[in-house]
Design a protein around this motif. Sequence first.
Motif, PDB file in Angstrom:
ATOM      1  N   VAL A  71     -49.869  17.847  -4.670  1.00  0.00           N
ATOM      2  CA  VAL A  71     -48.767  17.919  -3.721  1.00  0.00           C
ATOM      3  C   VAL A  71     -47.861  16.691  -3.787  1.00  0.00           C
ATOM      4  O   VAL A  71     -46.729  16.734  -3.309  1.00  0.00           O
ATOM      5  N   ASP A  72     -48.356  15.609  -4.327  1.00  0.00           N
ATOM      6  CA  ASP A  72     -47.604  14.377  -4.553  1.00  0.00           C
ATOM      7  C   ASP A  72     -48.154  13.771  -5.829  1.00  0.00           C
ATOM      8  O   ASP A  72     -49.231  14.170  -6.286  1.00  0.00           O
ATOM      9  N   PRO A  73     -47.471  12.773  -6.407  1.00  0.00           N
ATOM     10  CA  PRO A  73     -47.972  12.206  -7.654  1.00  0.00           C
ATOM     11  C   PRO A  73     -49.430  11.730  -7.587  1.00  0.00           C
ATOM     12  O   PRO A  73     -50.155  11.841  -8.569  1.00  0.00           O
ATOM     13  N   ASP A  74     -49.871  11.232  -6.429  1.00  0.00           N
ATOM     14  CA  ASP A  74     -51.245  10.746  -6.319  1.00  0.00           C
ATOM     15  C   ASP A  74     -52.035  11.430  -5.200  1.00  0.00           C
ATOM     16  O   ASP A  74     -53.036  10.900  -4.726  1.00  0.00           O
ATOM     17  N   VAL A  75     -51.599  12.646  -4.792  1.00  0.00           N
ATOM     18  CA  VAL A  75     -52.297  13.381  -3.724  1.00  0.00           C
ATOM     19  C   VAL A  75     -52.495  14.839  -4.144  1.00  0.00           C
ATOM     20  O   VAL A  75     -51.564  15.490  -4.613  1.00  0.00           O
ATOM     21  N   TRP A  76     -53.721  15.318  -3.945  1.00  0.00           N
ATOM     22  CA  TRP A  76     -54.078  16.714  -4.189  1.00  0.00           C
ATOM     23  C   TRP A  76     -54.687  17.279  -2.918  1.00  0.00           C
ATOM     24  O   TRP A  76     -55.275  16.544  -2.121  1.00  0.00           O
ATOM     25  N   VAL A  77     -54.574  18.588  -2.724  1.00  0.00           N
ATOM     26  CA  VAL A  77     -55.272  19.292  -1.655  1.00  0.00           C
ATOM     27  C   VAL A  77     -56.330  20.156  -2.328  1.00  0.00           C
ATOM     28  O   VAL A  77     -56.042  20.877  -3.282  1.00  0.00           O
ATOM     29  N   ALA A  78     -57.562  20.052  -1.819  1.00  0.00           N
ATOM     30  CA  ALA A  78     -58.671  20.863  -2.338  1.00  0.00           C
ATOM     31  C   ALA A  78     -58.895  22.042  -1.403  1.00  0.00           C
ATOM     32  O   ALA A  78     -59.367  21.873  -0.275  1.00  0.00           O
ATOM     33  N   ASN A  79     -58.519  23.234  -1.868  1.00  0.00           N
ATOM     34  CA  ASN A  79     -58.808  24.469  -1.137  1.00  0.00           C
ATOM     35  C   ASN A  79     -60.234  24.871  -1.514  1.00  0.00           C
ATOM     36  O   ASN A  79     -60.500  25.179  -2.679  1.00  0.00           O
ATOM     37  N   MET A  80     -61.147  24.845  -0.535  1.00  0.00           N
ATOM     38  CA  MET A  80     -62.563  25.114  -0.795  1.00  0.00           C
ATOM     39  C   MET A  80     -63.003  26.329   0.023  1.00  0.00           C
ATOM     40  O   MET A  80     -62.909  26.324   1.246  1.00  0.00           O
ATOM     41  N   VAL A  81     -63.477  27.353  -0.661  1.00  0.00           N
ATOM     42  CA  VAL A  81     -63.872  28.597   0.009  1.00  0.00           C
ATOM     43  C   VAL A  81     -65.326  28.459   0.476  1.00  0.00           C
ATOM     44  O   VAL A  81     -66.260  28.638  -0.296  1.00  0.00           O
TER      45      VAL A  81
END
Length: 156
Positions: A71-81
């Motif tokens: 979502v940003d150069p150094d940020v991710w979102v982990a969608n975890m089911v």
Amino acid sequence: MLRIIKGDATSPQAKGPKVIAHICNDLGGWGKGFVLAISKRWSEPERDFRAWHRGRAGNDFGLGATRLVRVDPDVWVANMVGQRGIRTGSNGPPIRYDAVERCLVALCDQVLALEASVHMPRIGCGLAGGSWQRIEPIIVRTLCERGVAVTVYDFA
């Protein structure tokens, strides 16, 4: 390695690469709880989650699956089911602790490769109906004991 602070998990307090982890349901629903805060900041995680769910016949979508969305150069979102459905029923609350553990094991490998820290609300303890007393040891075992710094945010 696990710290709990007051704050907003969508605004991680750390230097370097960061992954914001949260629990999703296996029905493809996105519209209540922490996901609203994510969607208020970024559109990509919801769009990716819905596409992942739509294509589930040909991909790994399902309980225990984890998917990172940058979502940003150094940020991710982990969608975890880690949640079966969205309502408490005869099988108890929607949380599935074994699926949460599988999600976090998969997340750990990805986070170590990114040399990132992990940031989250008290995952699985809101709409999923889970118990923090059961979730916290899973986080410690799967992430902290493997050297991943984890910050849990209690919304102020």
